[in-house]
Design a protein around this motif. Sequence first.
Motif, PDB file in Angstrom:
ATOM      1  N   ALA A   1     -75.234 -55.535 -39.838  1.00 37.49           N
ATOM      2  CA  ALA A   1     -74.894 -55.235 -38.443  1.00 37.49           C
ATOM      3  C   ALA A   1     -74.056 -56.359 -37.843  1.00 37.49           C
ATOM      4  N   THR A   2     -74.439 -57.599 -38.118  1.00 36.95           N
ATOM      5  CA  THR A   2     -73.666 -58.738 -37.612  1.00 36.95           C
ATOM      6  C   THR A   2     -72.274 -58.759 -38.225  1.00 36.95           C
ATOM      7  N   HIS A   3     -72.201 -58.498 -39.539  1.00 37.76           N
ATOM      8  CA  HIS A   3     -70.903 -58.492 -40.222  1.00 37.76           C
ATOM      9  C   HIS A   3     -69.977 -57.427 -39.642  1.00 37.76           C
ATOM     10  N   ILE A   4     -70.489 -56.208 -39.484  1.00 35.73           N
ATOM     11  CA  ILE A   4     -69.664 -55.111 -38.950  1.00 35.73           C
ATOM     12  C   ILE A   4     -69.292 -55.385 -37.499  1.00 35.73           C
ATOM     13  N   LEU A   5     -70.246 -55.918 -36.727  1.00 33.07           N
ATOM     14  CA  LEU A   5     -69.979 -56.233 -35.325  1.00 33.07           C
ATOM     15  C   LEU A   5     -68.826 -57.219 -35.195  1.00 33.07           C
ATOM     16  N   GLN A   6     -68.870 -58.264 -36.005  1.00 33.00           N
ATOM     17  CA  GLN A   6     -67.825 -59.282 -35.919  1.00 33.00           C
ATOM     18  C   GLN A   6     -66.475 -58.750 -36.405  1.00 33.00           C
ATOM     19  N   ARG A   7     -66.494 -58.069 -37.575  1.00 26.11           N
ATOM     20  CA  ARG A   7     -65.224 -57.640 -38.178  1.00 26.11           C
ATOM     21  C   ARG A   7     -64.622 -56.430 -37.484  1.00 26.11           C
ATOM     22  N   ALA A   8     -65.435 -55.487 -37.056  1.00 26.27           N
ATOM     23  CA  ALA A   8     -64.900 -54.241 -36.488  1.00 26.27           C
ATOM     24  C   ALA A   8     -64.632 -54.342 -35.004  1.00 26.27           C
ATOM     25  N   ILE A   9     -65.288 -55.269 -34.300  1.00 26.25           N
ATOM     26  CA  ILE A   9     -65.142 -55.325 -32.841  1.00 26.25           C
ATOM     27  C   ILE A   9     -64.766 -56.721 -32.355  1.00 26.25           C
ATOM     28  N   MET A  10     -65.633 -57.711 -32.599  1.00 28.27           N
ATOM     29  CA  MET A  10     -65.459 -59.019 -31.996  1.00 28.27           C
ATOM     30  C   MET A  10     -64.191 -59.743 -32.457  1.00 28.27           C
ATOM     31  N   TYR A  11     -63.875 -59.647 -33.744  1.00 22.80           N
ATOM     32  CA  TYR A  11     -62.735 -60.388 -34.267  1.00 22.80           C
ATOM     33  C   TYR A  11     -61.422 -59.611 -34.185  1.00 22.80           C
ATOM     34  N   ARG A  12     -61.433 -58.473 -33.540  1.00 19.95           N
ATOM     35  CA  ARG A  12     -60.206 -57.661 -33.451  1.00 19.95           C
ATOM     36  C   ARG A  12     -59.201 -58.224 -32.454  1.00 19.95           C
ATOM     37  N   GLY A  13     -59.685 -59.057 -31.543  1.00 22.20           N
ATOM     38  CA  GLY A  13     -58.797 -59.625 -30.529  1.00 22.20           C
ATOM     39  C   GLY A  13     -58.750 -58.771 -29.285  1.00 22.20           C
ATOM     40  N   CYS A  14     -58.073 -59.283 -28.243  1.00 20.68           N
ATOM     41  CA  CYS A  14     -58.005 -58.585 -26.951  1.00 20.68           C
ATOM     42  C   CYS A  14     -57.073 -57.371 -27.032  1.00 20.68           C
ATOM     43  N   ALA A  15     -57.547 -56.284 -26.384  1.00 22.65           N
ATOM     44  CA  ALA A  15     -56.731 -55.071 -26.208  1.00 22.65           C
ATOM     45  C   ALA A  15     -56.219 -54.515 -27.526  1.00 22.65           C
ATOM     46  N   ARG A  16     -57.045 -54.536 -28.577  1.00 22.24           N
ATOM     47  CA  ARG A  16     -56.609 -54.033 -29.879  1.00 22.24           C
ATOM     48  C   ARG A  16     -57.271 -52.697 -30.240  1.00 22.24           C
ATOM     49  N   ILE A  17     -58.263 -52.266 -29.458  1.00 23.44           N
ATOM     50  CA  ILE A  17     -58.977 -51.035 -29.782  1.00 23.44           C
ATOM     51  C   ILE A  17     -58.661 -49.990 -28.714  1.00 23.44           C
ATOM     52  N   SER A  18     -58.110 -48.866 -29.162  1.00 25.55           N
ATOM     53  CA  SER A  18     -57.807 -47.785 -28.224  1.00 25.55           C
ATOM     54  C   SER A  18     -59.078 -47.037 -27.874  1.00 25.55           C
ATOM     55  N   PRO A  19     -59.090 -46.294 -26.766  1.00 25.08           N
ATOM     56  CA  PRO A  19     -60.285 -45.519 -26.406  1.00 25.08           C
ATOM     57  C   PRO A  19     -60.703 -44.552 -27.510  1.00 25.08           C
ATOM     58  N   GLN A  20     -59.726 -43.909 -28.172  1.00 22.90           N
ATOM     59  CA  GLN A  20     -60.060 -42.970 -29.248  1.00 22.90           C
ATOM     60  C   GLN A  20     -60.684 -43.691 -30.439  1.00 22.90           C
ATOM     61  N   GLU A  21     -60.085 -44.845 -30.785  1.00 19.04           N
ATOM     62  CA  GLU A  21     -60.641 -45.628 -31.890  1.00 19.04           C
ATOM     63  C   GLU A  21     -62.028 -46.146 -31.524  1.00 19.04           C
ATOM     64  N   GLY A  22     -62.234 -46.459 -30.245  1.00 23.82           N
ATOM     65  CA  GLY A  22     -63.551 -46.891 -29.796  1.00 23.82           C
ATOM     66  C   GLY A  22     -64.596 -45.816 -30.018  1.00 23.82           C
TER      67      GLY A  22
ATOM     68  N   LEU B   1     -75.313 -53.968 -32.799  1.00 20.67           N
ATOM     69  CA  LEU B   1     -74.107 -53.232 -33.189  1.00 20.67           C
ATOM     70  C   LEU B   1     -74.013 -51.912 -32.435  1.00 20.67           C
ATOM     71  N   LEU B   2     -75.131 -51.233 -32.276  1.00 20.32           N
ATOM     72  CA  LEU B   2     -75.124 -49.972 -31.535  1.00 20.32           C
ATOM     73  C   LEU B   2     -74.655 -50.191 -30.098  1.00 20.32           C
ATOM     74  N   GLN B   3     -75.131 -51.258 -29.478  1.00 18.36           N
ATOM     75  CA  GLN B   3     -74.722 -51.535 -28.109  1.00 18.36           C
ATOM     76  C   GLN B   3     -73.226 -51.795 -28.029  1.00 18.36           C
ATOM     77  N   ALA B   4     -72.707 -52.622 -28.954  1.00 14.01           N
ATOM     78  CA  ALA B   4     -71.270 -52.910 -28.949  1.00 14.01           C
ATOM     79  C   ALA B   4     -70.467 -51.651 -29.230  1.00 14.01           C
ATOM     80  N   GLY B   5     -70.954 -50.810 -30.176  1.00 10.21           N
ATOM     81  CA  GLY B   5     -70.241 -49.573 -30.486  1.00 10.21           C
ATOM     82  C   GLY B   5     -70.199 -48.627 -29.306  1.00 10.21           C
ATOM     83  N   ARG B   6     -71.314 -48.526 -28.594  1.00 12.70           N
ATOM     84  CA  ARG B   6     -71.348 -47.638 -27.433  1.00 12.70           C
ATOM     85  C   ARG B   6     -70.493 -48.185 -26.290  1.00 12.70           C
TER      86      ARG B   6
END
Length: 567
Positions: A454-475, A507-512
Amino acid sequence: MKSEKDGLYPLQALVQSISLRFKYHFEGTRQTNRLDKPEWYFTHVLNASHEHRAFMENIVQRLLSSTEYRHIIAWREFTYLLLPLLHRKLRRTVPALVPHPPILAHTIYQALSFDSALKEEGFEIRGTSATASKGKDGKQEEKEQKWEGVSEVILGRREWFEAWMEGERVFAMDQYMEIISAQDAWLIIDDTGDDDESVIDRELKPTNSARRVKALVEQVTDRYSPLPQFVHRTRFMIVVQLPLLESYHARISSSLDAFETLSSTFMRAVPGALGSDPARPGDPKRLTSGVDGVQRLCKALVSAKYLAAAMEAWGEDLFFLELWSEINRKAALRSRAEAAVSLPDPKGAEDDVPEGTIFEELVVQYGKLVGRAEEMIVHTVCSEVESSLRAHLISGNSTQSTPASNVDGDHDIGLPPTLLGPIALLSSHLTYLQSSLPQATVTTLYRRIASHLATHILQRAIMYRGCARISPQEGKTIMTECELWVETCRHALSRSSGRAEAPWRPLLQAGRIVGAQGDSWRRIVDATLGRTTDQDWETVMLDAVGLAELSREDVSQAVKARADSGM
């Protein structure tokens, strides 16, 4: 006492006929005089004592009661006068038995059984001529003396005792080698076949070798527990019993060492270790990867855990409690124990009950093996899932997806092809762990595995993506994938599905959060990036996403990763 001619004269006369019969059958050329049948002459003497008991107690005892020998117990005196027959027989025959360990061991066991049978009949040295003496006033007195038993004729002779113990050591180690060399030695079994499994976790499925080593150690205990002297028990335990547990510990440890190399040298380093099958060709890497790799680690884990649980139970047994207490009390025994690295350090408490048990040090060592195997299982599962997940994280959530039914069957979830492999891999690992290990162990391993992933996915899929890199659809896609990890685990952990979500909650909280839409999204942004108090902010989190596991700083980082966060 030197011979059956010592003691009360009338009883000596009664013993003479039995002595002549004994010599005829067991000291001549008759077929009854066999070295491999010591039970014959032990039983002969035991029967003679038993058959004459009623006569001694009802007739002879009344005659003695009217004399100065009233302190003599007739039956005990009669039995005492029979013992030199066995003493003489053993002294003459044991030298011929030393080159034959099985017959020597059989003779010693028969001697111990004879001593035990006599004691159960009520025989003691007290009340015989051996303890009688005249005091200064000319009256008969008795001096305290303990009967050491017929077995002491052999056990009290150092070279004979050492010969017997060496034979037992070789026999036990030969049995041990057969156990660990068997083809099914490292097969995990569902039914142990033991009757006393109350002392061990009923959910724990041991390997065949662990179950058999436990039985072998208990067999060794049965062989030396009748020894009357604690010095002999201590020597036997250190020389014969402890090496079995030390060798099995070393075997498991060396297998884990070999596993950690993650190379083809595994097969050559420890042939046959943890059930590896050299007859099956193919890529050696499969021995340390996938479910096969985790299976081998589980074999090490349950083997060590089973023996550790068994030793904890043995340590609380009265026999070992008395032995450990005696070792702590006597300096001579303490010195022997201090030289054995697998025994705890004796404290030398003469009055107080010693702390811990005699197996405490070995339990700790086996416990370290269990912890090491668990650590390797967690590392193996996490590493494989992360490696399989790498392509998916690099691709950044492909828009092409494969429909996959929700575990509950309510609706379809869009599953990117690059996520299919990692999800299936984690599911197969958890399913195997759930089917092979006790529930408490599965829960511990699952929490560690899930928390790490969960920590690995949280960091790689969300936290380390940088600012404004995730679109609403991708979210929304990320949120769906986060939920899918939990659903996969819930399905694999059928017996404890209710606790599957806990390690994934951050991870669930960050994903939501990154998948939130509309009013919920605006509330999250305003509360997190605005001047809302921490208490009000937490209330907004619980209302908007149902979770408040992450700190406000982490939530802020997740919010800023969305392209429409305004940052």
